[in-house]
Design a protein around this motif. Structure first.
Motif, mmCIF file in Angstrom:
data_model
loop_
_atom_site.group_PDB
_atom_site.id
_atom_site.type_symbol
_atom_site.label_atom_id
_atom_site.label_comp_id
_atom_site.label_asym_id
_atom_site.label_seq_id
_atom_site.Cartn_x
_atom_site.Cartn_y
_atom_site.Cartn_z
ATOM 1 N N GLY A 79 0.785 -1.233 0.000
ATOM 2 C CA GLY A 79 0.000 0.000 0.000
ATOM 3 C C GLY A 79 0.812 1.275 0.000
ATOM 4 N N ARG A 80 2.015 1.234 -0.575
ATOM 5 C CA ARG A 80 2.872 2.423 -0.530
ATOM 6 C C ARG A 80 2.288 3.616 -1.279
ATOM 7 N NH1 ARG A 80 8.635 0.978 -2.300
ATOM 8 N NH2 ARG A 80 7.544 -0.439 -3.692
ATOM 9 N N ALA A 81 1.430 3.374 -2.287
ATOM 10 C CA ALA A 81 0.834 4.489 -3.035
ATOM 11 C C ALA A 81 -0.397 5.060 -2.344
ATOM 12 C CB ALA A 81 0.458 4.032 -4.444
ATOM 13 N N LEU A 82 -0.966 4.336 -1.381
ATOM 14 C CA LEU A 82 -2.245 4.753 -0.811
ATOM 15 C C LEU A 82 -2.200 6.137 -0.149
ATOM 16 C CD1 LEU A 82 -3.683 1.395 0.607
ATOM 17 C CD2 LEU A 82 -3.968 2.402 -1.665
ATOM 18 N N PRO A 83 -1.149 6.494 0.626
ATOM 19 C CA PRO A 83 -1.132 7.847 1.197
ATOM 20 C C PRO A 83 -1.167 8.943 0.135
ATOM 21 C CG PRO A 83 0.435 6.450 2.348
ATOM 22 C CD PRO A 83 -0.033 5.671 1.146
ATOM 23 N N ALA A 84 -0.418 8.778 -0.940
ATOM 24 C CA ALA A 84 -0.405 9.783 -2.008
ATOM 25 C C ALA A 84 -1.758 9.850 -2.708
ATOM 26 C CB ALA A 84 0.705 9.478 -3.010
#
Length: 199
Positions: free
Chosen positions: A53-58
Motif C-alpha cells: 500500500g505504498r501508493a495509498l497515502p499519495a
C-alpha cells in the motif's frame, strides 16, 4: 487461477514483511507519479497490485476525505503488511485478482499500478479488465520507481525490445485493451506510462 498465480504468490509472500524497508526512499517518486493522474477531490481510484500500500497515502492526499481509495492485491501477506503499516485506515484493502475485479463497470476515475505490468498473467486480458472498471476518459498509470534499463541491470538482465514495457509493445497492448497511451517516460529514476480510457 492457482496455476496462473503460483509464481506471484511464491515471489511476493516471503518478501512481504521486509518490502517497505527494501525501498525506503520511493515515497516522493510515488507521490510525483500519483500527481500525474489528474485526480480531483472526491474521485475514486484503485491501486491495482497494491502490495504493502505504498501508493495509498499519495492517492488519499489527492482525492481527499470524500474520495474513495481502493487497494487490491492477490497476496495475503502483502495486504497484512499494508494493514500493519496503518494503510487499511487510508484506503479499503481487498484481496482480489486484477483479472477479475469485484467492481462495477465504469466505477473508477483512475487506476494506479506500480510494478504491475510484469506480474500480469495475461497482460491483454488483464489490462482490458482494468479498462472495464474505469469510466471513459479515466486514466491508467503504470509506474515503477526506476526505469527499464536500471531495473534490468538490477536483475542482471539485458534490456530487449520484446520487454512488455517497451513503448511500441506497451502502446499496442493498451490500444488492444481499450486504452490510448498518452505519455511515456522511461528514465533511470522513473518509468511512467499514462493511458486514457477510450470511449
Amino acid at each position: 487461477m492457482a496455476d496462473d498465480h503460483t509464481h506471484v504468490l511464491d515471489f511476493f509472500t516471503p518478501r512481504a514483511a521486509g518490502w517497505d524497508s527494501r525501498f525506503p526512499d520511493d515515497g516522493p517518486a510515488y507521490a510525483a507519479a500519483v500527481g500525474r493522474l489528474g485526480l480531483r477531490p472526491g474521485d475514486t481510484v484503485l491501486d491495482a497490485g497494491c502490495g504493502t500500500g505504498r501508493a495509498l497515502p499519495a492517492l488519499r492526499a489527492v482525492v481527499g476525505p470524500r474520495g474513495t481509495v481502493l487497494g487490491v492485491d492477490l497476496t495475503p501477506a502483502m495486504l497484512e503488511a499494508a494493514g500493519r503499516a496503518g494503510r487499511a485506515e487510508i484506503g479499503t484493502l481487498i484481496r482480489a485478482d486484477v483479472a477479475r475485479l469485484p467492481l462495477r463497470g465504469g466505477s473508477l476515475d483512475a487506476v494506479f499500478g506500480a510494478g504491475l505490468i510484469s506480474h500480469l498473467a495475461r497482460p491483454g486480458a488483464d489490462t482490458a479488465e482494468l479498462a472495464r472498471v474505469v469510466r471513459p476518459g479515466g486514466v491508467l498509470a503504470l509506474f515503477h520507481p526506476i526505469g527499464r534499463a536500471a531495473l534490468a541491470a538490477r536483475h542482471g538482465r539485458t534490456l530487449t525490445g520484446d520487454d512488455l514495457r517497451a513503448e511500441p509493445r506497451l502502446r499496442a497492448l493498451l490500444a488492444d485493451s481499450g486504452w490510448r497511451l498518452d505519455s511515456y517516460t522511461d528514465e533511470d529514476d522513473r518509468f511512467l506510462a499514462l493511458a486514457v480510457r477510450r470511449p
